[in-house]
Every structure is written in C-alpha cells, then in structure tokens.
Write an enzyme that holds these catalytic residues in place. Structure first.
Site, PDB file in Angstrom:
ATOM      1  N   ARG A 110       7.296  -6.923  19.571  1.00 22.62           N
ATOM      2  CA  ARG A 110       6.590  -8.033  20.208  1.00 22.62           C
ATOM      3  C   ARG A 110       5.533  -8.577  19.268  1.00 22.62           C
ATOM      4  NH1 ARG A 110       1.052  -7.042  19.791  1.00 22.62           N
ATOM      5  NH2 ARG A 110       0.371  -5.239  20.958  1.00 22.62           N
ATOM      6  N   GLU A 209      -2.549 -10.598  27.941  1.00 16.98           N
ATOM      7  CA  GLU A 209      -3.730 -10.420  27.085  1.00 16.98           C
ATOM      8  C   GLU A 209      -3.903 -11.584  26.121  1.00 16.98           C
ATOM      9  OE1 GLU A 209      -5.056  -7.426  23.468  1.00 16.98           O
ATOM     10  OE2 GLU A 209      -3.955  -6.603  25.177  1.00 16.98           O
ATOM     11  N   ARG A 213       3.096 -13.375  24.821  1.00 15.72           N
ATOM     12  CA  ARG A 213       3.632 -12.165  24.216  1.00 15.72           C
ATOM     13  C   ARG A 213       5.136 -12.410  24.092  1.00 15.72           C
ATOM     14  NH1 ARG A 213       0.352  -7.339  24.149  1.00 15.72           N
ATOM     15  NH2 ARG A 213      -1.580  -8.130  23.237  1.00 15.72           N
ATOM     16  N   CYS A 255      -7.709  -9.445  21.258  1.00 16.60           N
ATOM     17  CA  CYS A 255      -8.278  -8.201  20.741  1.00 16.60           C
ATOM     18  C   CYS A 255      -8.212  -8.207  19.216  1.00 16.60           C
ATOM     19  CB  CYS A 255      -7.527  -7.002  21.292  1.00 16.60           C
ATOM     20  SG  CYS A 255      -8.187  -5.424  20.685  1.00 16.60           S
ATOM     21  N   THR A 257      -7.987  -5.937  17.146  1.00 15.21           N
ATOM     22  CA  THR A 257      -7.085  -4.939  16.554  1.00 15.21           C
ATOM     23  C   THR A 257      -5.673  -5.471  16.374  1.00 15.21           C
ATOM     24  OG1 THR A 257      -6.475  -3.969  18.692  1.00 15.21           O
ATOM     25  CG2 THR A 257      -8.396  -3.035  17.571  1.00 15.21           C
ATOM     26  N   ARG A 264       3.806  -5.602  17.072  1.00 17.02           N
ATOM     27  CA  ARG A 264       3.986  -4.182  17.384  1.00 17.02           C
ATOM     28  C   ARG A 264       5.477  -3.920  17.479  1.00 17.02           C
ATOM     29  NH1 ARG A 264       4.490  -0.541  21.680  1.00 17.02           N
ATOM     30  NH2 ARG A 264       3.460   1.440  21.239  1.00 17.02           N
ATOM     31  N   ARG A 292       2.299   6.363  21.828  1.00 15.17           N
ATOM     32  CA  ARG A 292       1.935   6.097  23.218  1.00 15.17           C
ATOM     33  C   ARG A 292       2.883   6.889  24.108  1.00 15.17           C
ATOM     34  NH1 ARG A 292       0.935  -0.495  23.614  1.00 15.17           N
ATOM     35  NH2 ARG A 292      -0.786  -0.604  22.117  1.00 15.17           N
ATOM     36  N   GLU A 297       0.479   2.095  26.597  1.00 12.38           N
ATOM     37  CA  GLU A 297      -0.879   2.515  26.257  1.00 12.38           C
ATOM     38  C   GLU A 297      -1.540   3.227  27.437  1.00 12.38           C
ATOM     39  OE1 GLU A 297      -4.528   0.601  23.655  1.00 12.38           O
ATOM     40  OE2 GLU A 297      -3.247  -0.707  24.853  1.00 12.38           O
TER      41      GLU A 297
END
Length: 355
Positions: A110, A209, A213, A255, A257, A264, A292, A297
């Site tokens: 993703r 988020e 995505r 985010c 990060t 990912r 994970r 997560e």
C-alpha cells in the site's frame, strides 16, 4: 545507509520542542488552520505514541520544519538530503517467493497519498472532505481492466457488512486513539469509503489516515505481481490527481513516519518455530523488516502468523523496498525451514528414547 528506527517517538517530541522553539512556533498557523498545538496534541495525550506529531497539510512540513525536520531525521536516521522514486524492477528476480504456499498466506503493498490542494484528514473541513471524495471517485471511475471497480461510501454499508470487510482486512475502522487525538475521526463516517476491483486485488481507501490509501494485494506470495499492479494504478491516478510531495521529503503523509515512498510492502507469513526465538524481533530488525500481528499494528500474532514489512520508507526507493522485503522474507523462510527440521529431529529423538 544506517536507519536507527526508534520506538519512543513521543519522547523525541519533548526532546526537540524546547520552550524557546515552542514560543516561536505556537504563533504560526497554516492556511488550513493547523497550529502547533493541533500538531502535537496526540503526543501530549499519549506518551507511548511513536512520534507524537501529525501534519494537517503540506504547509505543516515547511512552517513547522524547525521541529519536524530534526525529529524526522532522528527517528529515521536519515539526513533529509533528498528523496527519489523508482518503481523499476528491471534486473531484479520476480519469481514467486513461496510457490508451495507453505509459509506465505498473502502479499500486500500500500501507499499513502494526500492531495496537494486539500488539507490532510486531521485538518480537512466537512465541505472540503466532500469535494475531495467527489473528485477522487470521479477519477477512480475511469480505471479500466483489472483495476476497474466500484466505490462504496462507508455510510451506505450496513454495520454487518462493514464488520465483515474489516475482518477480511480490506476495510478500515475509525482511526486509533493516536490519530483520534489528532482529529482524523471527525465527522465519521461521512465522505469516506472504499473502492475495490471485482476480485478485491486492488483497493483504495478514501478518508483514512491519509486522503488515499492505495492497495494492491492477493493471496499467496506473488510480490512482483502485486508491485506491478500497484504501479499501473499509480500511473493512471498520478495523471489525474496532484499528490502532495516535494523533492526532499517525498510524498507528504499525515504521520511523518510514512514520508518518502509512503509505501508499506508486506506479507502475512507463518513462522511458528522461528518466532519462538527470543531474538526474533532483533533478527527481523537486522534484515530491515518490521513485525506486526495478524490484524495489523498494535495486534498480536496468532498461530505463528506475523505481518512482516519494510521498516523504512524515507531515503529509499520503491525498488529498494521490493528488494529488501524479498531478500528478507527468503531469509526468514530458510531459517524457519531449518528450525522445523531441528524440531522434527528433537521430537524423533524423544520418541525413540521413549521406546
């Protein structure tokens, strides 16, 4: 390049946000109304947050750069010298990682994307969220071939259907407590939804988020197939939508990060013997991989099944991520095979001794 990934990111917030810097930055506001207080609210609420700072729009990364850039650098172990994108797999092995299906249950890649002219989910207003959804749905409707599909607003799905899709790992839930504190769950579930192809191998989440995505997935271990499908979709979407990005940080995400590739790449893999080793997490970390649980997560493994993915998104290319995940997973499979053989040998010896 060394990447020293840290797990106590909220402590980095306290380390880098000195009283002097706070006084300087708390007077600033982005054009979407994002302030320092809003950016750090989640870190103030949750001391166990990984980073504790969220972006409300692209402007956040420039306006609050005296805080964000040092924090990002320390978290990622990367000096922000510039980010390059490369989706080429030319010259790399593209064979199936686990042709027998003994280890890998599924493969998924993703990327997160936000649109340049809209605020990100923590800061976007209700009217702008509706406009963004309409624009994205219109573009998704132009996809053809294996990428063609239908869009389903979350508000149109029954609770039973939503639960079913969540359990199948193809639909998102309200954001976790960290993102909730940042404002991502406002107006839930309005103007959010899921687009998916008929075979569920291509999915786009709208309003999670990040604004988008974009997900390519399939059962088994066809990493190259999943990668090529995602690249084909992004080629079409990037012609019609302007994504938020810059030359230094790559794609802008809610985010920090996820900055850089915002990618990912992961496999659900069964490692019952290897994962019992006390150094399992350290081993994965050494291979550049993150772990994970079965349900993503903050979840636990079940029956030896783990979600294994690339640990780094910034300062690497998409090609690098493919290569690292592939080589790392092959190493884990070899170690698991060896551990299973050793376990069988021990059991045989015990049985022989018992006779």
């Amino acid at each position: 390049m060394a990447h020293a990934l840290l797990t106590r990111g909220a402590m980095l917030l306290h380390k880098h946000l000195t009283p002097e810097l706070k006084a300087r930055l708390e007077r600033l506001t982005t054009r979407n109304g994002w302030t320092l207080r809003k950016a750090i609210q989640s870190g103030l609420d949750h001391e166990d947050s990984q980073v504790g700072v969220y972006a409300g729009d692209s402007e956040s990364y420039a306006l609050f750069s005296p805080l964000l850039h040092p924090l990002i650098q320390e978290h990622a172990g990367y000096d922000l010298e510039g980010h390059a994108s490369d989706f080429s797999l030319e010259g790399l092995p593209q064979d199936d990682l686990d042709p027998t299906g003994e280890f890998i249950l599924s493969t998924r890649i993703r990327v997160g994307r936000n649109l340049a002219r809209y605020a990100f989910p923590p800061a976007i207003g209700a009217r702008a969220r509706a406009a963004l959804e309409a624009e994205v749905v219109q573009v998704l409707g132009q996809l053809r071939g294996e990428l063609a599909g239908e869009y389903h607003p979350l508000a149109s799905l029954s609770e039973a259907r939503r639960r079913e899709l969540v359990e199948q790992h193809v639909l998102f839930k309200p954001a976790d407590r960290f993102l909730d504190s940042a404002g991502v769950n406002r107006d839930w579930p309005r103007n959010r939804g899921i687009f998916h192809s008929a075979d569920m191998r291509f999915i786009v989440w709208v309003g999670e988020e990040d604004a988008l995505r974009i997900i390519s997935m399939q059962p088994g271990s066809g990493l190259a197939q999943v990668f090529h499908r995602l690249k084909a979709a992004l080629d079409v979407l990037e012609e019609r939508l302007e994504f938020a990005r810059d030359e230094r940080l790559g794609y802008h995400t809610t985010c920090p990060t996820n900055l850089g590739t915002a990618m990912r790449a992961s496999v659900l893999i069964r490692l019952p013997c290897l994962s019992r080793r006390p150094d399992f997490r350290a081993l994965c970390s050494k291979l550049g991989l993150a772990i994970r649980g079965l349900h993503g997560e903050h979840s636990e493994a079940h029956d030896g099944i783990h979600d294994i993915s690339n640990a780094v998104r910034l300062g690497v290319t998409e090609r690098d991520i493919y290569q690292q995940l592939r080589s790392g997973v092959l190493k884990l499979i070899a170690l698991e095979s060896r551990a299973r053989l050793a376990t069988r040998g021990e059991n045989s010896n015990l049985a022989a001794g018992g006779e």
